[in-house]
Design a protein around this motif. Sequence first.
Motif, PDB file in Angstrom:
ATOM      1  N   ASP A 106       2.028   4.795  -1.252  1.00 17.55           N
ATOM      2  CA  ASP A 106       1.638   5.229  -2.596  1.00 17.55           C
ATOM      3  C   ASP A 106       2.620   4.675  -3.625  1.00 17.55           C
ATOM      4  OD1 ASP A 106       3.610   6.864  -1.445  1.00 17.55           O
ATOM      5  OD2 ASP A 106       3.142   8.520  -2.792  1.00 17.55           O
ATOM      6  N   ASN A 107       2.743   3.364  -3.653  1.00 21.71           N
ATOM      7  CA  ASN A 107       3.792   2.732  -4.462  1.00 21.71           C
ATOM      8  C   ASN A 107       3.561   2.862  -5.962  1.00 21.71           C
ATOM      9  OD1 ASN A 107       5.063   1.888  -2.063  1.00 21.71           O
ATOM     10  ND2 ASN A 107       3.680   0.127  -1.930  1.00 21.71           N
ATOM     11  N   GLN A 108       2.361   3.260  -6.352  1.00 22.35           N
ATOM     12  CA  GLN A 108       2.099   3.470  -7.783  1.00 22.35           C
ATOM     13  C   GLN A 108       2.918   4.636  -8.329  1.00 22.35           C
ATOM     14  OE1 GLN A 108       0.008   4.244  -5.359  1.00 22.35           O
ATOM     15  NE2 GLN A 108      -0.627   6.362  -5.659  1.00 22.35           N
ATOM     16  N   ARG A 109       3.463   5.473  -7.442  1.00 25.10           N
ATOM     17  CA  ARG A 109       4.282   6.600  -7.874  1.00 25.10           C
ATOM     18  C   ARG A 109       5.702   6.177  -8.243  1.00 25.10           C
ATOM     19  NH1 ARG A 109       2.217  11.772  -5.890  1.00 25.10           N
ATOM     20  NH2 ARG A 109       0.317  11.452  -4.672  1.00 25.10           N
ATOM     21  N   LYS A 112      10.042   2.495 -10.719  1.00 25.77           N
ATOM     22  CA  LYS A 112      10.548   1.117 -10.786  1.00 25.77           C
ATOM     23  C   LYS A 112      11.651   0.975 -11.826  1.00 25.77           C
ATOM     24  CE  LYS A 112       6.259  -0.821  -8.974  1.00 25.77           C
ATOM     25  NZ  LYS A 112       5.169  -1.806  -9.104  1.00 25.77           N
ATOM     26  N   GLU A 127       9.843  -2.056  -5.096  1.00 21.92           N
ATOM     27  CA  GLU A 127       8.405  -2.264  -5.213  1.00 21.92           C
ATOM     28  C   GLU A 127       7.641  -1.408  -4.220  1.00 21.92           C
ATOM     29  OE1 GLU A 127       6.883  -4.054  -7.458  1.00 21.92           O
ATOM     30  OE2 GLU A 127       8.713  -4.838  -8.389  1.00 21.92           O
ATOM     31  N   SER A 128       8.367  -0.800  -3.281  1.00 21.99           N
ATOM     32  CA  SER A 128       7.764  -0.016  -2.215  1.00 21.99           C
ATOM     33  C   SER A 128       8.744   1.076  -1.806  1.00 21.99           C
ATOM     34  CB  SER A 128       7.446  -0.920  -1.012  1.00 21.99           C
ATOM     35  OG  SER A 128       7.191  -0.150   0.159  1.00 21.99           O
TER      36      SER A 128
END
Length: 215
Positions: A106-109, A112, A127-128
Amino acid sequence: MGKYHEPWKDIPQIMQDLFVPRYDPLVLAIGGDQTQHLLWRLQHGELLDGIVQDDSLFIMLIGTNNIGSGSLPEPTARGVIAVAEYILQRFDTGRLLLLQLLPRGDNQRLKKKCPPQCQDDGTTPLESFMPYIRKVNDITKGEVQKLRTIHGQERIDLVDCGSLFVKENDLEGTGSVNMQTVHVKKGLMPDFLHPNAKGQRLLAQCILDCIDGSC
């Protein structure tokens, strides 16, 4: 009130099918739990002496919400070990199965922002989540060896069920797993974080295999 989540509706039946015939399970999990929350509850009476028997089995999976909330791997791993150590010290009998953190996609969480969440170069944002998941698991693995020395080899086992949820290398066409771009199986984790009923059944069987001597 609340949203009905179709992918997870059959999970209670897995407990009935796989654990209830062999055990009298008590589930203490809370959504969004972090290591410090679980430790506080245990220290303040959530698990009483009368509940724990000589042959009690503790199954523990905690820490991914720490990472998801912005914590770094080292303090997260220390939190995991603090809970494990508390259980082993508080109860002088019983066996603890400590599950390594499962993969998550769920890398959109990710916010960054570097710092604090940086890649190994110290300047590039993550990124992950997977590099941090790997670091927590690596640290935990080393600390579990210390706990075995102190409390006995038979009292704690480290269980790795994570490979069940990651696509095989040949399907990815990479030849090796890049921890920055691990692909989680959507068929087992529809939101790339929480196993659905099929994933939970595989996870439960992985735990039972360990109980039966295949850790």
